[in-house]
Design an enzyme around this catalytic site. Structure first.
Site, short mmCIF file in Angstrom:
data_model
loop_
_atom_site.label_atom_id
_atom_site.label_comp_id
_atom_site.label_asym_id
_atom_site.label_seq_id
_atom_site.Cartn_x
_atom_site.Cartn_y
_atom_site.Cartn_z
N ASP A 315 0.87 -1.16 0.00
CA ASP A 315 0.00 0.00 0.00
C ASP A 315 0.92 1.23 0.00
OD1 ASP A 315 -2.15 1.73 0.10
OD2 ASP A 315 -3.24 0.56 1.57
C1 BGC Z 1 -5.17 2.97 0.31
C2 BGC Z 1 -5.47 1.92 -0.74
C3 BGC Z 1 -5.41 2.53 -2.12
C4 BGC Z 1 -4.05 3.17 -2.31
C5 BGC Z 1 -3.87 3.81 -3.68
C6 BGC Z 1 -3.90 3.72 -0.01
O1 BGC Z 1 -3.65 4.77 0.85
O2 BGC Z 1 -5.07 2.35 1.57
O3 BGC Z 1 -6.72 1.32 -0.50
O4 BGC Z 1 -5.67 1.57 -3.10
O5 BGC Z 1 -3.87 4.18 -1.33
O6 BGC Z 1 -4.60 4.96 -3.79
#
Ligand code: BGC
Length: 758
Positions: A315
């Site tokens: 993430d």
């Molecule tokens: C979130 C994810 C998301 C990613 C990309 C993260 O901060 O937890 O769910 O897919 O960002 O935007």
């Protein structure tokens, strides 16, 4: 007779034909997979360390655009020098998101074409970039896309058809924006109501979440991800992310492995078995180990036990955080070693090139074995191949004639209708007669944002300037239905402060019925952390004030998670939980309020009454014992699986075909359901089981099967379910599934029966 024989021969011919056709398809699939693997082998054999490290690097679009990063007002224009540098010098394999706001389809194609042009024509190995986006409830970041109810509202339909349709239409519109990879679905379980991302889940139950998860993945990926209307799914956030002790996003989870396996792993394991090709990793720690550093969870379980063939992406900034926040690595470079060795395949870096630099150094220093790197790169290339990106890096703009179509909006509308849940309907106040004068008030009455929630046009979904003008708020939809002369509107409050509550009360005195539309400010991730589960004071106060008018109150709730309403619930006559019903939610709510649609949504979670009692339906019996040693401590505001209809149903004749089952047996359970009211309606028939005695304390009940049926007035349908011994197991202290012999109870509505497992 002869005719019959000919018929039999004809049918046999078809069956043989079908079998050989299926066999041929299977053989073709195997040979094309073998070809892909051979192509990957040859690429790996010529890739430099820098190229391999690049393949494992994911950057945000902002990094290659002109202007200040994350500036919502700037136009996204690619800086060609930066683009050449990251693709030709750093060999970056993946790019994500917009960083800012929703773009037109034309703009998306312009951006992606520019990226793929460099990657597939100018780069040495011509490897296409894998572009990924958060299309959480529809193509979030594309103008004019179909926005569906958020996952929790889809779960409330208890009909996987809607999850599959939402997945399928979203896939079409995401690929129709030139993007082949969607960071969805969230398969975390919603068992911690404080969590800011509760609305992104399919609710608290692993079985329901699994059925919905499988369906949405099927919708996203289909049988062939290279087709122009499919994308790769990304299961999030593997695993256990949603159950933080504090309830705050990205804070520690404490959980025995047996619980992780019995609950949180289940939807992921099923979706992986059904072919999901990517997973995004949980940003927090479990039992003191950040999941991004957890070899057991990433490599042994995911890639070993589950035989996952795709790749695991981190993430946002999560490798950096192993050093900066979690403190398990003294430097960023050490963090890279820890994460990649644990089993991370791609890093959502996403804003600098240090990851690339450190990864190259670590490979050269042999702190990460080449076998690990090759495994990661192979997995990424495999997904790119399955998506057909080598043959066709960008889809055809003109193919997507049904983008944002009326048919797609209709599916979203039907999903909203079937999810919205009526939780209280005192003296059958609902449905309302159309000629009665109503006051609409509250922050959700005339605003699309609290119906759509976060991940709508922007990350947090709060800005109003991107809202489509052709979608109806609740006020507009109600006015369309009953005419202006029957509707008054006063804002009442903002999300958390009084605007003109006094005026709302004064106006309430002149109407027949009040419709109070409370709404939670759209938010997700850390931004959505809250200190208190109670609904905002100003909004509670609005209802308290309105109750002084002495008129019936219909309460509509549009919220990210179950905000406590205990203090106002006795003051209202009806409660309708809208969840986050999406762009068509306003219209759907008007249909339900005025009875043009008979509601059939059921809660996919336990709606709590007190912040000190956040207990799920499948709790232990000891959690029901109160201070007087009676069994009524579990008293949520509304139970899991609950939802009212404008008709009534009765259940009878719960029967099983055996009283004892062994390993190879199937138990058939049947029950008769009758519509005892005056309207046609849909009912969700829910089968629960309880292990009466077990070595690990059993839950009071667990959902095993469900079926949504439609019944005309006075109609009876026999519903049947099949279960086997393995459906009844739990995970023991050795972390293995087991079904212990003994007695089990089956429950459907108010009926129950028992049987034995050998
Ligand atoms: C979130 C994810 C998301 C990613 C990309 C993260 O901060 O937890 O769910 O897919 O960002 O935007």
């Amino acid at each position: 007779m002869i005719k019959n024989k000919i018929m039999i021969l004809f049918v046999c011919g078809i069956i043989v034909g079908m079998c050989s056709c299926a066999k041929k398809n299977e053989t073709t699939k195997i040979s094309s997979e073998a070809k892909s693997e051979a192509k990957i082998d040859s690429l790996l054999s010529v890739m430099t360390v820098e190229e391999k490290a690049g393949e494992m690097t994911q950057l945000t679009l902002d990094v290659i655009c002109q202007g200040k990063p994350f500036d919502n007002n700037k136009e996204m224009v690619i800086d060609k020098v930066k683009l050449d540098s990251i693709l030709l010098y750093y060999h970056v394999g993946s790019i994500l998101n917009t960083g800012t706001y929703t773009l037109s389809r034309e703009k998306w194609f312009e951006l992606i074409n520019q990226v793929q042009e460099v990657a597939t024509k100018k780069s040495r190995l011509k490897i296409p970039v894998l572009y990924g986006v958060d299309a959480i409830h529809g193509a979030t970041y594309t103008k004019g896309s179909t926005l569906f109810p958020q996952e929790l509202a889809v779960a409330a339909t208890w009909d996987p058809y809607f999850a599959e349709q939402a997945g399928s239409i979203t896939a079409y519109e995401v690929r129709g924006s030139g993007i082949p990879w969607n960071f969805s679905p969230v398969l975390d379980l919603g068992r911690q109501p404080l969590w800011s991302r509760f609305f992104e889940t399919f609710g608290e139950d692993p079985y329901l979440a699994t059925q919905m998860g499988n369906a949405i993945v099927k919708g996203y990926q289909g049988d062939d991800m290279s087709s122009p209307d499919k994308v790769a799914a990304c299961l999030k956030h593997y695993m256990g992310y949603s159950f933080a002790t504090s309830g705050k996003d990205r804070t520690p989870v404490l959980m025995p492995e047996r619980v992780l396996r019995e609950y949180y792993l289940v939807p992921f394991a099923n979706a992986v078995e059904n072919g999901a090709m990517t997973v995004m990793v949980n940003s927090t720690e479990i039992n003191g180990t950040p999941v991004h550093a957890d070899y057991h969870i990433l490599t042994e379980i995911l890639k070993g036990e589950l035989k996952f063939q795709g790749f695991a992406v981190t993430d946002w900034e999560d490798i950096i955080m192993l050093n900066s926040i979690h403190k398990v690595a003294p430097t960023y470079k050490d963090a890279v070693a820890v994460a990649i060795n644990a089993g991370i395949d791609m890093s959502m870096v996403p804003s600098d090139l240090k990851f690339h630099k450190y990864l190259v150094e670590l490979i050269n220093e042999k702190r990460i074995p080449m076998s690990r790197i090759d495994d990661a790169v192979r997995r990424i290339l495999r997904v790119k191949m399955k998506l057909g990106l080598f043959e066709k890096p960008v889809s055809d703009f003109n193919y997507y004639t049904k983008f944002g179509s009326k048919e797609s909006a209709d599916i979203s509308y039907r999903a909203a209708l079937e999810g919205i849940t009526v939780l209280k309907n005192e003296k059958n106040i609902l449905p309302l007669a159309k000629e009665r004068k109503v006051l609409l008030t509250g922050v959700a009455a005339n605003l699309l944002n609290p119906l759509n929630g976060a991940w709508t046009h922007t990350w947090q979904g709060v800005e109003t300037k991107y809202n489509p003008t052709d979608k109806k708020t609740i006020l507009q939809a109600v006015t369309d239905k009953v005419g202006e002369k029957n509707v008054l509107y006063v804002e009442g409050t903002d999300y958390d402060k009084d605007v003109n509550t006094a005026k709302a009360l004064a106006t309430a005195k002149g109407v027949d019925i009040i419709i109070a539309c409370l709404g939670e400010q759209p938010a997700t991730e850390k931004v959505g952390d809250i200190e208190d589960l109670e609904m905002e004071e100003a909004q509670l106060n609005l209802v308290k004030e309105l109750s002084k008018a002495g008129k019936p109150i219909v309460l509509i709730l549009a919220e990210n998670r179950p905000r406590l309403i205990r203090k106002i619930e006795p003051l209202v006559d009806a409660v309708i939980l809208a969840y986050l019903p999406g762009n068509e939610g306003g219209r759907a709510l008007a249909e339900i309020v005025y009875g043009d649609f008979n509601p059939c949504g059921k809660l996919p979670f336990t709606y709590p009454k007190y912040s000190g009692s956040l207990v799920t339906y499948d709790h232990k019996l000891s959690e029901e014992r109160d201070t007087k040693f009676q069994m009524n401590a579990f008293s949520p505001q509304y139970p899991f699986g609950f939802g009212l209809s404008y008709t009534s149903f009765s259940y009878a004749d719960l029967k099983i075909n055996k009283t004892e089952i062994g390993d190879a047996d199937t138990l058939e359970v049947t029950v008769n359901v009758t519509n005892t009211g005056a309207r046609a309606g849909k009912e969700v028939v829910q089968l629960y089981s309880r292990d009466d005695y077990a070595t690990i304390t059993p839950s009071v009940r667990r959902l095993k099967r469900f079926s949504k049926i439609e019944l005309q007035p006075s109609e009876t349908k026999k519903v049947s379910f099949k279960i086997t011994k393995s459906d009844l197991g739990f995970v023991g202290n050795d972390n293995k599934w087991i079904t212990e012999p003994g007695s089990f109870t089956l429950m459907v509505e108010n009926l129950s029966t028992t049987f034995n497992c050998k």
